[in-house]
Design an enzyme around this catalytic site. Structure first.
Site, PDB file in Angstrom:
ATOM      1  N   ARG A 270      -2.995   4.375  -1.590  1.00 46.70           N
ATOM      2  CA  ARG A 270      -3.090   2.970  -1.192  1.00 46.70           C
ATOM      3  C   ARG A 270      -2.839   2.066  -2.399  1.00 46.70           C
ATOM      4  O   ARG A 270      -2.077   1.114  -2.324  1.00 46.70           O
ATOM      5  CB  ARG A 270      -4.472   2.703  -0.599  1.00 46.70           C
ATOM      6  CG  ARG A 270      -4.650   1.321  -0.013  1.00 46.70           C
ATOM      7  CD  ARG A 270      -5.927   1.266   0.827  1.00 46.70           C
ATOM      8  NE  ARG A 270      -6.258  -0.085   1.235  1.00 46.70           N
ATOM      9  CZ  ARG A 270      -5.769  -0.702   2.311  1.00 46.70           C
ATOM     10  NH1 ARG A 270      -4.911  -0.081   3.088  1.00 46.70           N
ATOM     11  NH2 ARG A 270      -6.141  -1.930   2.624  1.00 46.70           N
TER      12      ARG A 270
ATOM     13  N   GLU B  67       2.563  -5.496  10.795  1.00 44.90           N
ATOM     14  CA  GLU B  67       1.750  -4.280  10.751  1.00 44.90           C
ATOM     15  C   GLU B  67       1.991  -3.530  12.055  1.00 44.90           C
ATOM     16  O   GLU B  67       1.725  -4.057  13.124  1.00 44.90           O
ATOM     17  CB  GLU B  67       0.259  -4.629  10.667  1.00 44.90           C
ATOM     18  CG  GLU B  67      -0.107  -5.545   9.527  1.00 44.90           C
ATOM     19  CD  GLU B  67      -1.057  -4.891   8.530  1.00 44.90           C
ATOM     20  OE1 GLU B  67      -1.378  -3.696   8.684  1.00 44.90           O
ATOM     21  OE2 GLU B  67      -1.452  -5.591   7.586  1.00 44.90           O
TER      22      GLU B  67
ATOM     23  N   HIS C 166       0.878  -1.170   0.000  1.00 50.66           N
ATOM     24  CA  HIS C 166       0.000   0.000   0.000  1.00 50.66           C
ATOM     25  C   HIS C 166       0.919   1.225   0.000  1.00 50.66           C
ATOM     26  O   HIS C 166       1.718   1.412   0.926  1.00 50.66           O
ATOM     27  CB  HIS C 166      -0.931  -0.018   1.210  1.00 50.66           C
ATOM     28  CG  HIS C 166      -1.880  -1.180   1.172  1.00 50.66           C
ATOM     29  ND1 HIS C 166      -2.148  -1.971   2.265  1.00 50.66           N
ATOM     30  CD2 HIS C 166      -2.622  -1.668   0.150  1.00 50.66           C
ATOM     31  CE1 HIS C 166      -3.025  -2.900   1.910  1.00 50.66           C
ATOM     32  NE2 HIS C 166      -3.321  -2.752   0.635  1.00 50.66           N
TER      33      HIS C 166
ATOM     34  N   ARG D   7      -5.062  -7.923  -2.396  1.00 52.87           N
ATOM     35  CA  ARG D   7      -6.140  -8.862  -2.688  1.00 52.87           C
ATOM     36  C   ARG D   7      -5.982  -9.390  -4.117  1.00 52.87           C
ATOM     37  O   ARG D   7      -6.884 -10.011  -4.662  1.00 52.87           O
ATOM     38  CB  ARG D   7      -7.517  -8.189  -2.560  1.00 52.87           C
ATOM     39  CG  ARG D   7      -7.806  -7.528  -1.210  1.00 52.87           C
ATOM     40  CD  ARG D   7      -7.967  -8.541  -0.080  1.00 52.87           C
ATOM     41  NE  ARG D   7      -8.239  -7.869   1.194  1.00 52.87           N
ATOM     42  CZ  ARG D   7      -7.300  -7.393   2.026  1.00 52.87           C
ATOM     43  NH1 ARG D   7      -6.012  -7.548   1.736  1.00 52.87           N
ATOM     44  NH2 ARG D   7      -7.643  -6.786   3.150  1.00 52.87           N
TER      45      ARG D   7
ATOM     46  N   TYR E 173      -4.810 -16.078   1.106  1.00 50.97           N
ATOM     47  CA  TYR E 173      -4.339 -16.558  -0.195  1.00 50.97           C
ATOM     48  C   TYR E 173      -4.099 -15.486  -1.243  1.00 50.97           C
ATOM     49  O   TYR E 173      -3.601 -15.791  -2.317  1.00 50.97           O
ATOM     50  CB  TYR E 173      -5.341 -17.578  -0.753  1.00 50.97           C
ATOM     51  CG  TYR E 173      -5.510 -18.780   0.134  1.00 50.97           C
ATOM     52  CD1 TYR E 173      -4.413 -19.606   0.421  1.00 50.97           C
ATOM     53  CD2 TYR E 173      -6.732 -19.088   0.708  1.00 50.97           C
ATOM     54  CE1 TYR E 173      -4.543 -20.699   1.246  1.00 50.97           C
ATOM     55  CE2 TYR E 173      -6.877 -20.195   1.542  1.00 50.97           C
ATOM     56  CZ  TYR E 173      -5.779 -21.006   1.809  1.00 50.97           C
ATOM     57  OH  TYR E 173      -5.907 -22.091   2.627  1.00 50.97           O
ATOM     58  N   SER E 174      -4.484 -14.224  -1.004  1.00 48.38           N
ATOM     59  CA  SER E 174      -4.353 -13.275  -2.107  1.00 48.38           C
ATOM     60  C   SER E 174      -3.569 -12.017  -1.757  1.00 48.38           C
ATOM     61  O   SER E 174      -3.591 -11.037  -2.471  1.00 48.38           O
ATOM     62  CB  SER E 174      -5.734 -12.934  -2.672  1.00 48.38           C
ATOM     63  OG  SER E 174      -6.587 -12.477  -1.661  1.00 48.38           O
ATOM     64  N   THR E 175      -2.864 -12.043  -0.639  1.00 50.79           N
ATOM     65  CA  THR E 175      -1.985 -10.920  -0.292  1.00 50.79           C
ATOM     66  C   THR E 175      -0.672 -11.055  -1.056  1.00 50.79           C
ATOM     67  O   THR E 175      -0.324 -12.130  -1.550  1.00 50.79           O
ATOM     68  CB  THR E 175      -1.653 -10.937   1.213  1.00 50.79           C
ATOM     69  OG1 THR E 175      -1.073 -12.196   1.535  1.00 50.79           O
ATOM     70  CG2 THR E 175      -2.919 -10.740   2.042  1.00 50.79           C
ATOM     71  N   SER E 176       0.066  -9.959  -1.118  1.00 47.76           N
ATOM     72  CA  SER E 176       1.356 -10.019  -1.827  1.00 47.76           C
ATOM     73  C   SER E 176       2.307 -10.985  -1.134  1.00 47.76           C
ATOM     74  O   SER E 176       3.046 -11.726  -1.783  1.00 47.76           O
ATOM     75  CB  SER E 176       1.970  -8.621  -1.957  1.00 47.76           C
ATOM     76  OG  SER E 176       2.084  -8.000  -0.710  1.00 47.76           O
ATOM     77  N   ARG E 177       2.272 -11.023   0.204  1.00 47.16           N
ATOM     78  CA  ARG E 177       3.184 -11.930   0.913  1.00 47.16           C
ATOM     79  C   ARG E 177       2.867 -13.393   0.659  1.00 47.16           C
ATOM     80  O   ARG E 177       3.695 -14.269   0.924  1.00 47.16           O
ATOM     81  CB  ARG E 177       3.174 -11.643   2.421  1.00 47.16           C
ATOM     82  CG  ARG E 177       1.804 -11.787   3.094  1.00 47.16           C
ATOM     83  CD  ARG E 177       1.864 -11.402   4.581  1.00 47.16           C
ATOM     84  NE  ARG E 177       0.562 -11.478   5.221  1.00 47.16           N
ATOM     85  CZ  ARG E 177      -0.291 -10.466   5.329  1.00 47.16           C
ATOM     86  NH1 ARG E 177       0.022  -9.290   4.829  1.00 47.16           N
ATOM     87  NH2 ARG E 177      -1.458 -10.620   5.934  1.00 47.16           N
TER      88      ARG E 177
HETATM   89 ZN   LIG Z   1      -1.518  -2.201   4.176  1.00 47.26          ZN
END
Ligand SMILES: [Zn+2]
Ligand SMILES: [Zn+2]
Lengths: 281, 281
Positions: free
Chosen positions: A65, A146, A23, A73, A132-136
């Protein structure tokens, strides 16, 4: 039978990616990763390949963002298997590129860790979207770091230094693990996400209340049935109607108005962890 | 000779505009004005025309500071006299429309007050850019109400209620003044803007330090020569090198990174105000 001193053997970790700027207006990750791209000495560890990487450079440049869609996502199986054409949303193209560089997802070649900039409270989120869909999610053992709250577009030294310390501890841990250190079994308190609470709204979808002053700035503080949660614009208090104590977090996050989320509801649990050591030592 | 009870006669104020959403991600003003557009009872006063108005609706819709350019710097004589063509930046066109509706600037027909969402500390800013090209500058007696700090895109109930109270007090004052009440001479502490401080930067223009933890969240607190102001990414402290005590404000504002401004430097002064009463009572 598992004894109280059971130790599990796990493969070493050799390749670590440090993602920042997923982001583009979350300034701790952006600033740290840029710092480490310029001078990687702080994050190098013996026997480890560590790669600091800005995942959404256009959003970083614009300090927003995202540009077209939320990159965190975007790493869905569907997106990653689309033909690579120019017309795709910017973040979908980036997801494909990142998956190629640091994955592919699920392959044995993938990076071991990708650390994406959480408070030191452990947030356990098994929602499929976040799982399942985060960059990490391209890494084998993804960890999201965070630290906040920190306003969008702002760099606070307290938040920045906390995130820096967490990432360095993570790297130290991997180095010690690879070097053969055995980590004892332990217990860890986690906050398991159990749902989220939207703002009260009118028929048109406009919000009609704000986070109550008692709840504002009270992330991780126990919220009991009957405690105030919202204050309406005409001055009424709305209380929490749940049946048991919960631990709210991500309270009044700017980015979550569009996700219709006033705060995330978590429940506290204590998990047991096995002892671990590297398998090929 | 002015006695200590001198009273000045001033014309009544009859038309008040309440501007919100000049910056589309400053949520107190946006939310209050939208609330009052739907139901104006709270801001009506006898003998007054009060008009709540969203100045930058597209920026509000996108929850961004602005679309093409800062509306609060757009009300220049040059901009307002440009031919009205479609090609102009969105905010320049809006400035022309607002000037037509609530001004024109400098005319006797203009609205008396335009209140645009400052802490209750009085910030005296005589910089020509802010004096003459803000959206509120279309009114005869512009007052800016800034309450914060509040993160961009976030609505905090404490900030929201403080702004609401300030605007209502302002309207009460005008109603009493119009009704013939005489206001006694008084003194008022003001913070006069004397300059601003940029972040330390490298040769490429990238910032190399953050606001020091001691200064963060310390708006309006005296800053003395030798006090810490910045903390560099490599851990050094940079101290304030001014020659006298100042009062910093707008410390670490997200919107001011692009204006190369880490905080605004003010000096405290006490001004004397004459007594006033309406001239035609
Ligand atoms: Zn973030
Ligand atoms: Zn503003």
């Amino acid at each position: 039978m598992i004894s109280c001193h059971s130790v599990v053997n796990l493969p070493e970790a050799r390749k670590v990616a440090i993602f920042g700027g997923t982001h583009g207006n979350e300034m701790s990750g952006v600033t740290l990763v840029n710092l480490w791209i310029n001078n990687g000495a702080e994050v190098q560890r013996s026997g480890l390949t560590v790669k600091p990487y800005i995942t959404n450079p256009r959003a970083v440049e614009k300090c927003t963002r995202y540009v077209d869609t939320d990159l965190n996502r975007a790493f869905t199986t569907d997106n990653l298997s689309l033909p690579r054409i120019e017309d795709l949303p910017y973040e979908v193209r980036r997801a494909q590129e990142i998956n190629e560089t640091f994955g592919p997802k699920g392959s044995s070649n993938a990076y071991d860790q990708s650390i994406a900039p959480a408070s030191c409270s452990v947030l356990l989120n098994e929602h499929p979207l976040l799982h399942y869909s985060t960059s990490r999610s391209v890494g084998k053992h993804p960890i999201g770091v965070e630290v906040g709250p920190q306003p969008q577009g702002v760099l606070r030294s307290d938040i920045f230094e906390a995130m820096r310390a967490v990432v360095n501890h993570g790297l130290d841990f991997i180095e010690l693990f690879n070097g053969g250190m055995e980590f004892e079994p332990c217990t860890v308190d986690v906050y398991r996400v159990s749902g989220n609470m939207d703002y009260p709204r009118d028929k048109k979808g406009n919000i009609t209340a704000m986070i109550h002053p008692n709840l504002q700035d009270s992330d991780w503080v126990p919220l009991n049935p009957g405690d105030p949660v919202f204050q309406t614009f005409d001055g009424r208090t709305i209380n929490y109607e749940g049946e048991s104590t919960v631990y709210p977090t991500f309270i009044n996050e700017a980015a979550y108005y569009e996700k219709q989320q006033a705060f995330v509801i978590t429940r506290k649990e204590t998990l047991k962890a096995n002892g671990i050591r590297a398998s090929n030592i």
